[in-house]
Scaffold this motif. Structure first.
Motif, PDB file in Angstrom:
ATOM      1  N   SER A 302       0.634  -1.459   0.293  1.00 15.55           N
ATOM      2  CA  SER A 302       0.076  -0.311   0.197  1.00 15.55           C
ATOM      3  C   SER A 302       0.588   1.177   0.085  1.00 15.55           C
ATOM      4  CB  SER A 302      -1.144   0.338   1.647  1.00 15.55           C
ATOM      5  OG  SER A 302      -1.632  -1.238   1.338  1.00 15.55           O
ATOM      6  N   PHE A 303       2.028   1.509   0.733  1.00 18.82           N
ATOM      7  CA  PHE A 303       2.597   2.123   0.719  1.00 18.82           C
ATOM      8  C   PHE A 303       3.548   2.425  -0.457  1.00 18.82           C
ATOM      9  CE2 PHE A 303       6.964   4.155   1.563  1.00 18.82           C
ATOM     10  CZ  PHE A 303       6.976   5.098   1.890  1.00 18.82           C
ATOM     11  N   CYS A 304       3.529   1.846  -1.809  1.00 21.12           N
ATOM     12  CA  CYS A 304       4.287   1.904  -3.028  1.00 21.12           C
ATOM     13  C   CYS A 304       3.440   1.931  -3.802  1.00 21.12           C
ATOM     14  CB  CYS A 304       5.007   1.050  -3.359  1.00 21.12           C
ATOM     15  SG  CYS A 304       6.116  -0.203  -1.810  1.00 21.12           S
ATOM     16  N   ASN A 305       2.012   1.858  -3.418  1.00 19.07           N
ATOM     17  CA  ASN A 305       0.753   1.455  -4.688  1.00 19.07           C
ATOM     18  C   ASN A 305       0.225   3.137  -4.545  1.00 19.07           C
ATOM     19  OD1 ASN A 305       1.172  -0.713  -5.466  1.00 19.07           O
ATOM     20  ND2 ASN A 305      -0.883  -1.987  -4.127  1.00 19.07           N
ATOM     21  N   LEU A 306       0.431   3.755  -2.599  1.00 18.58           N
ATOM     22  CA  LEU A 306       0.296   5.186  -2.586  1.00 18.58           C
ATOM     23  C   LEU A 306       0.730   6.248  -3.628  1.00 18.58           C
ATOM     24  CD1 LEU A 306      -2.800   6.467  -1.744  1.00 18.58           C
ATOM     25  CD2 LEU A 306      -1.441   6.345   1.049  1.00 18.58           C
ATOM     26  N   SER A 307       2.485   5.491  -3.195  1.00 18.31           N
ATOM     27  CA  SER A 307       3.234   6.831  -3.984  1.00 18.31           C
ATOM     28  C   SER A 307       2.608   7.067  -4.628  1.00 18.31           C
ATOM     29  CB  SER A 307       4.528   6.026  -3.776  1.00 18.31           C
ATOM     30  OG  SER A 307       4.409   5.376  -4.856  1.00 18.31           O
ATOM     31  N   ILE A 308       2.137   6.646  -6.080  1.00 21.07           N
ATOM     32  CA  ILE A 308       2.064   7.499  -7.113  1.00 21.07           C
ATOM     33  C   ILE A 308       1.035   8.253  -7.357  1.00 21.07           C
ATOM     34  CG2 ILE A 308      -0.144   5.771  -8.481  1.00 21.07           C
ATOM     35  CD1 ILE A 308       1.821   5.707 -10.502  1.00 21.07           C
ATOM     36  N   LEU A 309      -0.248   8.588  -6.586  1.00 18.74           N
ATOM     37  CA  LEU A 309      -1.313   9.092  -6.062  1.00 18.74           C
ATOM     38  C   LEU A 309      -1.102  10.347  -6.671  1.00 18.74           C
ATOM     39  CD1 LEU A 309      -4.157   9.235  -5.643  1.00 18.74           C
ATOM     40  CD2 LEU A 309      -3.665  10.307  -3.252  1.00 18.74           C
ATOM     41  N   PRO A 310       0.240  11.996  -6.265  1.00 21.36           N
ATOM     42  CA  PRO A 310       0.758  12.591  -6.944  1.00 21.36           C
ATOM     43  C   PRO A 310       1.379  13.229  -8.502  1.00 21.36           C
ATOM     44  CG  PRO A 310       1.926  12.740  -5.323  1.00 21.36           C
ATOM     45  CD  PRO A 310       1.915  11.217  -5.544  1.00 21.36           C
ATOM     46  N   LYS A 311       0.992  11.948  -8.900  1.00 25.74           N
ATOM     47  CA  LYS A 311       1.324  12.251 -10.757  1.00 25.74           C
ATOM     48  C   LYS A 311      -0.241  11.566 -11.042  1.00 25.74           C
ATOM     49  CE  LYS A 311       3.950   9.177 -14.561  1.00 25.74           C
ATOM     50  NZ  LYS A 311       3.971  10.936 -15.041  1.00 25.74           N
ATOM     51  N   VAL A 312      -0.853  10.573 -10.439  1.00 26.38           N
ATOM     52  CA  VAL A 312      -2.104   9.717 -11.713  1.00 26.38           C
ATOM     53  C   VAL A 312      -2.952  11.068 -11.513  1.00 26.38           C
ATOM     54  CG1 VAL A 312      -2.904   8.432  -9.657  1.00 26.38           C
ATOM     55  CG2 VAL A 312      -3.674   8.054 -11.658  1.00 26.38           C
ATOM     56  N   CYS A 313      -3.198  12.226 -10.327  1.00 21.88           N
ATOM     57  CA  CYS A 313      -4.014  13.123  -9.630  1.00 21.88           C
ATOM     58  C   CYS A 313      -3.748  14.155 -10.994  1.00 21.88           C
ATOM     59  CB  CYS A 313      -4.418  13.163  -8.419  1.00 21.88           C
ATOM     60  SG  CYS A 313      -4.790  12.750  -7.713  1.00 21.88           S
ATOM     61  N   VAL A 314      -2.933  14.041 -11.459  1.00 23.70           N
ATOM     62  CA  VAL A 314      -2.686  16.177 -11.651  1.00 23.70           C
ATOM     63  C   VAL A 314      -3.173  16.144 -13.749  1.00 23.70           C
ATOM     64  CG1 VAL A 314      -1.287  17.004 -13.668  1.00 23.70           C
ATOM     65  CG2 VAL A 314      -0.289  16.094 -11.375  1.00 23.70           C
ATOM     66  N   GLY A 315      -4.270  16.829 -13.380  1.00 22.67           N
ATOM     67  CA  GLY A 315      -5.641  16.942 -14.684  1.00 22.67           C
ATOM     68  C   GLY A 315      -7.171  16.037 -14.189  1.00 22.67           C
ATOM     69  N   ALA A 316      -6.437  15.808 -13.264  1.00 20.64           N
ATOM     70  CA  ALA A 316      -8.345  15.357 -12.462  1.00 20.64           C
ATOM     71  C   ALA A 316      -9.192  16.516 -12.076  1.00 20.64           C
ATOM     72  CB  ALA A 316      -7.508  13.807 -11.808  1.00 20.64           C
ATOM     73  N   MET A 317     -10.164  15.854 -12.512  1.00 13.26           N
ATOM     74  CA  MET A 317     -11.206  16.647 -11.775  1.00 13.26           C
ATOM     75  C   MET A 317     -11.478  16.268  -9.825  1.00 13.26           C
ATOM     76  SD  MET A 317     -12.785  17.818 -13.957  1.00 13.26           S
ATOM     77  CE  MET A 317     -14.197  18.905 -13.353  1.00 13.26           C
ATOM     78  N   LEU A 318     -11.245  17.538  -9.084  1.00 16.78           N
ATOM     79  CA  LEU A 318     -11.671  16.959  -7.258  1.00 16.78           C
ATOM     80  C   LEU A 318     -12.401  15.536  -7.385  1.00 16.78           C
ATOM     81  CD1 LEU A 318     -10.161  18.544  -5.484  1.00 16.78           C
ATOM     82  CD2 LEU A 318     -12.043  19.815  -4.577  1.00 16.78           C
ATOM     83  N   GLY A 319     -13.661  15.604  -7.993  1.00 20.43           N
ATOM     84  CA  GLY A 319     -14.752  14.456  -7.626  1.00 20.43           C
ATOM     85  C   GLY A 319     -14.068  13.440  -8.465  1.00 20.43           C
ATOM     86  N   ASP A 320     -13.095  13.428  -9.394  1.00 22.87           N
ATOM     87  CA  ASP A 320     -12.614  12.103  -9.602  1.00 22.87           C
ATOM     88  C   ASP A 320     -11.636  11.531  -8.475  1.00 22.87           C
ATOM     89  OD1 ASP A 320     -13.436  11.882 -11.899  1.00 22.87           O
ATOM     90  OD2 ASP A 320     -11.771  12.797 -12.887  1.00 22.87           O
ATOM     91  N   VAL A 321     -10.902  12.301  -7.540  1.00 22.27           N
ATOM     92  CA  VAL A 321      -9.894  12.090  -6.648  1.00 22.27           C
ATOM     93  C   VAL A 321     -10.429  10.569  -5.945  1.00 22.27           C
ATOM     94  CG1 VAL A 321      -8.642  12.794  -4.914  1.00 22.27           C
ATOM     95  CG2 VAL A 321      -8.789  13.837  -6.746  1.00 22.27           C
ATOM     96  N   VAL A 322     -11.927  10.870  -5.537  1.00 16.63           N
ATOM     97  CA  VAL A 322     -12.599  10.155  -5.148  1.00 16.63           C
ATOM     98  C   VAL A 322     -12.314   8.668  -5.456  1.00 16.63           C
ATOM     99  CG1 VAL A 322     -14.760   9.311  -3.555  1.00 16.63           C
ATOM    100  CG2 VAL A 322     -14.361  10.888  -3.695  1.00 16.63           C
ATOM    101  N   SER A 323     -12.400   7.972  -6.254  1.00 20.28           N
ATOM    102  CA  SER A 323     -12.852   7.089  -7.212  1.00 20.28           C
ATOM    103  C   SER A 323     -11.244   6.774  -7.653  1.00 20.28           C
ATOM    104  CB  SER A 323     -12.213   7.949  -9.169  1.00 20.28           C
ATOM    105  OG  SER A 323     -14.957   8.183  -8.744  1.00 20.28           O
ATOM    106  N   ILE A 324     -10.043   7.400  -7.759  1.00 26.47           N
ATOM    107  CA  ILE A 324      -8.991   7.340  -7.836  1.00 26.47           C
ATOM    108  C   ILE A 324      -8.918   6.486  -6.213  1.00 26.47           C
ATOM    109  CG2 ILE A 324      -6.516   7.815  -8.319  1.00 26.47           C
ATOM    110  CD1 ILE A 324      -7.440  10.273  -9.993  1.00 26.47           C
ATOM    111  N   LEU A 325      -8.806   7.306  -5.410  1.00 27.75           N
ATOM    112  CA  LEU A 325      -8.083   6.475  -3.879  1.00 27.75           C
ATOM    113  C   LEU A 325      -9.124   5.168  -3.602  1.00 27.75           C
ATOM    114  CD1 LEU A 325      -8.658   9.980  -1.666  1.00 27.75           C
ATOM    115  CD2 LEU A 325      -6.688   8.212  -2.418  1.00 27.75           C
TER     116      LEU A 325
END
Length: 337
Positions: A302-325
């Motif tokens: 989980s520590f490693c998987n979550l580390s990509i969050l700052p990259k994958v959220c770039v350009g996403a809608m704020l509401g999409d962050v819920v789906s991504i998480l």
């Protein structure tokens, strides 16, 4: 001591403590150069796949609820409650199981427990299909997940993703297939792989993984071997069966020494990774000899998987962050450790 650390592994991915217990024990056993008997290996496969179902049900239910699908959440937690009854019958605990020991398992299966596990699998399959049927072709669900949080194959590898998050990005890597342990090479199952690496693919991969876990469970239960669940011949590492402790002074002394001083592990170092529900859970163990490790390092998925969050959220809608998480399906016990 080595066995006293087992309860701490419960607190990593606390949604799949049985799998954590097994992964840690396998790392120490690799260092000690011992192999668990066939019955113990089969029991480890069974508890690991039940833990995978339990973890994925929480991931699916929470992911669905985060996007407004309350019904799936309720169905998923109802099935998880049935798993907790199985865990309690086997280990005496619902949540923090502490069931593995260095060299085997804490005890054998209770009478009729395998039948109860098989019955659960039989009734679980139609319930799983009902849950997935509520989402897979649901227009709202697909609009919230398709094309959202896309992780390319190259990025997934570069950021150290493992487990369903890696496979959803098109990388067909599963330690149960590629580096089999505990007899996984004996079982027939398919490793699901995605093509787009978006939230929808991560959902599909976990859904198919649950189908395959049931497939493995049915095979393991059907050919569950006789014998012991622990390597009792390793007298300096594995405590004797309780019945022998009550009958023999030598066995009582052996039990006392292993309990107080710990399993006597030779000097050296070893690293082992297991395919846990969230991904590759690794333990690096360094020993100077004796019953206590000198150093121990945990590689938590989980520590490693979550580390990509700052990259994958770039350009996403704020509401999409819920789906991504929700699609990354992490647990904070593994992030903090």
């Amino acid at each position: 001591t080595y066995n006293q650390f087992v309860p701490y592994t419960d607190r990593l991915d606390y949604l799949a403590p049985l799998a954590n217990n097994v992964a840690y024990a396998l790392a120490v056993e690799r260092l000690a150069g011992i192999e668990v008997p066939a019955r113990g290996q089969a029991l480890r496969v069974i508890v690991c796949e039940l833990a995978r179902l339990s973890s994925h049900l929480v991931g699916l239910g929470a992911f669905a609820m985060d996007n407004g699908a309350w019904t799936v959440f309720m169905y998923a937690f109802e099935e998880r409650e049935k798993l907790y009854r199985l865990f309690e019958e086997l280990t005496g605990a619902r949540f923090t199981t502490s069931f593995s020991r260095i060299g085997g398992m804490a005890r054998d299966v209770p009478p009729a427990w395998l039948d109860h596990a098989s019955d659960f699998c039989d009734q679980f399959v139609p319930r799983l299909e009902e849950m997935l049927g509520l989402l897979t072709d649901n227009r709202i669900w697909r609009e919230r997940t398709e094309g959202v949080g896309v992780i390319s194959k190259q990025d997934a590898i570069a950021w150290g993703l493992t487990g369903p998050n890696l496979r959803a990005s098109g990388v067909p890597f599963d330690l149960r297939k590629d580096r089999p342990y505990s007899g996984y090479e004996q079982y027939e199952f398919v490793v699901p792989v995605g093509t787009r690496g978006d939230c929808y693919d991560r959902y599909l991969v976990r859904g198919e993984e649950m189908r395959q876990s049931v497939r493995i469970l049915k095979q393991a239960i059907a050919k569950f071997p006789p014998g012991a669940v622990s390597a009792f011949e390793e007298r300096k590492i594995v405590a004797p069966p309780k019945a022998r402790v009550l009958e023999s002074m030598e066995e009582l002394i052996q039990n006392f020494m292993i309990t107080t001083e710990g399993p006597q592990i030779p000097a050296g170092e070893a690293y082992f990774e297991a395919e846990n529900p969230k991904g590759a859970l690794g333990f690096y163990v360094v020993s100077k000899g004796g019953g206590v490790p000198w150093r121990l390092k945990i590689r938590s998925p989980s520590f490693c998987n979550l580390s990509i969050l700052p990259k994958v959220c770039v350009g996403a809608m704020l509401g999409d962050v819920v789906s991504i998480l929700g699609s990354l399906d992490f647990v904070m016990g593994e992030c903090d450790r």
